[in-house]
Design a protein around this motif. Structure first.
Motif, PDB file in Angstrom:
ATOM      1  N   GLN A 104     -68.174  14.936  13.469  1.00  0.00           N
ATOM      2  CA  GLN A 104     -67.166  15.411  12.515  1.00  0.00           C
ATOM      3  C   GLN A 104     -66.152  16.310  13.214  1.00  0.00           C
ATOM      4  O   GLN A 104     -64.942  16.223  12.946  1.00  0.00           O
ATOM      5  N   ASN A 105     -66.630  17.145  14.130  1.00  0.00           N
ATOM      6  CA  ASN A 105     -65.721  18.011  14.879  1.00  0.00           C
ATOM      7  C   ASN A 105     -64.767  17.193  15.737  1.00  0.00           C
ATOM      8  O   ASN A 105     -63.561  17.485  15.813  1.00  0.00           O
ATOM      9  N   ARG A 106     -65.320  16.156  16.397  1.00  0.00           N
ATOM     10  CA  ARG A 106     -64.453  15.301  17.217  1.00  0.00           C
ATOM     11  C   ARG A 106     -63.418  14.589  16.346  1.00  0.00           C
ATOM     12  O   ARG A 106     -62.262  14.416  16.740  1.00  0.00           O
ATOM     13  N   VAL A 206     -59.557   7.737  15.908  1.00  0.00           N
ATOM     14  CA  VAL A 206     -59.894   8.316  14.602  1.00  0.00           C
ATOM     15  C   VAL A 206     -60.715   7.330  13.783  1.00  0.00           C
ATOM     16  O   VAL A 206     -61.720   7.687  13.155  1.00  0.00           O
ATOM     17  N   ASN A 207     -60.311   6.061  13.802  1.00  0.00           N
ATOM     18  CA  ASN A 207     -61.068   5.053  13.051  1.00  0.00           C
ATOM     19  C   ASN A 207     -62.491   4.908  13.599  1.00  0.00           C
ATOM     20  O   ASN A 207     -63.469   4.789  12.839  1.00  0.00           O
ATOM     21  N   GLU A 208     -62.612   4.919  14.943  1.00  0.00           N
ATOM     22  CA  GLU A 208     -63.953   4.827  15.543  1.00  0.00           C
ATOM     23  C   GLU A 208     -64.808   6.030  15.140  1.00  0.00           C
ATOM     24  O   GLU A 208     -65.990   5.884  14.802  1.00  0.00           O
ATOM     25  N   LEU A 209     -64.223   7.194  15.204  1.00  0.00           N
ATOM     26  CA  LEU A 209     -64.989   8.405  14.875  1.00  0.00           C
ATOM     27  C   LEU A 209     -65.397   8.434  13.407  1.00  0.00           C
ATOM     28  O   LEU A 209     -66.457   8.964  13.061  1.00  0.00           O
ATOM     29  N   LYS A 210     -64.542   7.874  12.540  1.00  0.00           N
ATOM     30  CA  LYS A 210     -64.925   7.803  11.128  1.00  0.00           C
ATOM     31  C   LYS A 210     -66.191   6.954  10.967  1.00  0.00           C
ATOM     32  O   LYS A 210     -67.105   7.305  10.213  1.00  0.00           O
ATOM     33  N   GLU A 211     -66.238   5.831  11.686  1.00  0.00           N
ATOM     34  CA  GLU A 211     -67.430   4.976  11.618  1.00  0.00           C
ATOM     35  C   GLU A 211     -68.643   5.715  12.186  1.00  0.00           C
ATOM     36  O   GLU A 211     -69.751   5.649  11.629  1.00  0.00           O
ATOM     37  N   GLU A 212     -68.452   6.402  13.328  1.00  0.00           N
ATOM     38  CA  GLU A 212     -69.561   7.164  13.916  1.00  0.00           C
ATOM     39  C   GLU A 212     -70.030   8.257  12.964  1.00  0.00           C
ATOM     40  O   GLU A 212     -71.238   8.497  12.835  1.00  0.00           O
ATOM     41  N   ALA A 213     -69.086   8.915  12.327  1.00  0.00           N
ATOM     42  CA  ALA A 213     -69.444   9.995  11.403  1.00  0.00           C
ATOM     43  C   ALA A 213     -70.249   9.448  10.229  1.00  0.00           C
ATOM     44  O   ALA A 213     -71.257  10.034   9.814  1.00  0.00           O
ATOM     45  N   ASP A 214     -69.829   8.301   9.703  1.00  0.00           N
ATOM     46  CA  ASP A 214     -70.572   7.690   8.585  1.00  0.00           C
ATOM     47  C   ASP A 214     -71.989   7.323   9.020  1.00  0.00           C
ATOM     48  O   ASP A 214     -72.957   7.560   8.288  1.00  0.00           O
TER      49      ASP A 214
END
Length: 461
Positions: A104-106, A206-214
């Protein structure tokens, strides 16, 4: 304004790198989960072995009491394992939460970078548009022949040499300003193209990190649920533990009579085998007396023949014993695995001490059991038969000067009848769990000269 945006971008990148480093450290920390899993597997294997040994030790115990005791033992073995699993689950939950927070921080850093780039691009585009407007106005004024000077007008319209120099200087200054404006505008456009490329990359990240966060949130939720399930199991086990302890306490009084019953059963078998042994020794004594009588008679006959001058063969002197053709005993089953040895045994429930007169061997229900040596079936006793269940007793007579009787308890069914002669290895019955036992196994006793011995000390075992 541009300097401020650049500084903010540098700070954001530094923060992102720092967060990534921290996240890498957190993810890269040595995890104890693998070691914990190995420890738990070893603990479970040890528990299974101890459970089997405990079941064997409960032979002769009232089945209801044994069931309660084993259930309590299972609970008390499971509790520390579940508590260890819960500790590991809590560690995994904490790691999952840290991972979710790091992702989430990233994501927030990347979103800040995106916003910063969008502001910078918008600012540059505004500046470019302003320059384009100014340059367009200059071009339109020149086209309309306005007040802007040209080289030709300067040459043709100068009234003097001084006037020519002044107009030419003004004209050159205006041209340098226009050229500088064009150069600045081209630089801004190049910078914006670079910023747009970076913005596209940041958008993808950002899109990749959203998936990782989920995904991290899902893992954290699974870890939380696993820990919650283990905690609920532990609480249930603790309640069951208290219930079984109370139940066990109530049954202990009944159990005290069981020790006396086991001892009575053992005494009864001992008396019976002593009688078999006594008869066997008497029969052996008669056999030997008959052999001596025949030998004396043959010796007298031989002397008579020598006195009358006739000759003949001396014949055989015979031999004592009735081993039935077997010179040694063999195990009742193949693949020996001792689950409870011969000898004195502590009772786990009351701490009582008594003699385990045979050896218990691991055996599947229904496995055929063979006669340890040739002999005669001296007893076939169906359950209920005290603590022993279905029981077969074989008199093997005298082997190498010693009398032998073998006993097989807890059979599921019989394959012989009393008085029947059997050969070594012949099936006499099948493994079962009759009598006071907690599961299928072989209980095998060897009586030599009226006393039990450890079967595992015999040569064939």
């Amino acid at each position: 304004m541009r300097l401020s945006s650049t500084t903010a971008g540098i700070r954001a990148r530094v923060l992102a790198v720092a967060l990534l480093a921290v996240s890498a450290l957190l993810v890269g920390l040595p995890s104890a989960s693998a070691d914990n899993r190995d420890d738990l597997e070893q603990q479970q294997e040890q528990n299974e072995a101890e459970r089997e040994e405990l079941s064997a030790q409960l032979e002769g115990t009232n089945s209801e009491l044994a069931d309660v005791y084993l259930e309590l033992d299972d609970i008390e073995r499971r509790l520390p394992v579940a508590e260890t699993e819960l500790a590991a689950a809590n560690d995994e939950l904490a790691a999952a939460q840290r991972e979710a927070e790091a992702v989430q921080n990233r994501l927030e850093v990347a979103q800040a970078q995106r916003a910063d780039l969008e502001d910078q691009i918008a600012e540059s585009e505004s500046e470019i548009a302003h320059t384009e407007t100014a340059m367009g106005e200059v071009a339109r004024s020149a086209y309309r022949g306005g007040q802007q000077a040209s080289t030709l007008s300067v040459v043709l319209e100068a009234t003097s040499a001084e006037d020519f120099v002044d107009q030419y200087s003004v004209m050159n200054s205006a041209m340098r300003s226009q050229n500088q404006a064009l150069t600045d505008m081209e630089s801004l456009m190049a910078v914006n193209r670079n910023r747009q490329a970076r913005l596209d990359a940041v958008e993808e990240r950002v899109n990749e990190l959203k998936e990782e966060a989920d995904a991290a949130v899902v893992r954290a939720e699974e870890a939380r649920q696993h820990a919650a399930d283990l905690l609920a199991e532990i609480q249930q086990l603790q309640q069951q533990q208290q219930a079984r302890k109370s139940e066990l306490q109530d049954l202990r009084t009944q159990y005290r009579d069981q020790i006396g019953e086991i001892e009575e059963d053992n005494d009864r078998i001992a008396d019976e085998i002593a009688e078999i042994d006594r008869r066997e020794r008497e029969a052996e004594r008669r056999r030997q007396a008959e052999a001596r009588r025949q030998a004396q008679q043959q010796a007298q006959s031989s002397r008579g023949d020598r006195d009358t001058g006739s000759s003949g063969s001396s014949g055989s002197s015979g031999s004592s014993g009735s081993s039935g053709g077997s010179s040694s005993l063999i195990p009742p089953i193949s693949g020996l695995r001792v689950t409870s040895p011969y000898g004195m045994r502590w009772y786990p429930i009351t701490g009582g001490y008594y003699m385990h007169q045979g050896v218990d061997l691991g055996s599947a229900c229904g496995q055929a059991q063979g006669a340890s040596a040739a002999g005669t079936i001296s007893a076939v006793r169906p359950a209920p038969n005290g603590t022993h269940g279905n029981q077969v007793m074989i008199n093997h007579g005298t082997i190498s000067g010693n009398t032998y009787v073998t006993v097989y308890n807890h059979l599921s069914r019989f394959a012989v009848s009393t008085g029947q002669s059997v050969s070594q290895g012949q099936t006499i019955g099948y493994t079962g769990a009759t009598g006071m036992v907690t599961g299928c196994h072989v209980h095998f006793e060897v009586w030599r000269n009226g006393s039990t011995i450890d079967p595992m000390g015999l040569p064939g075992f």
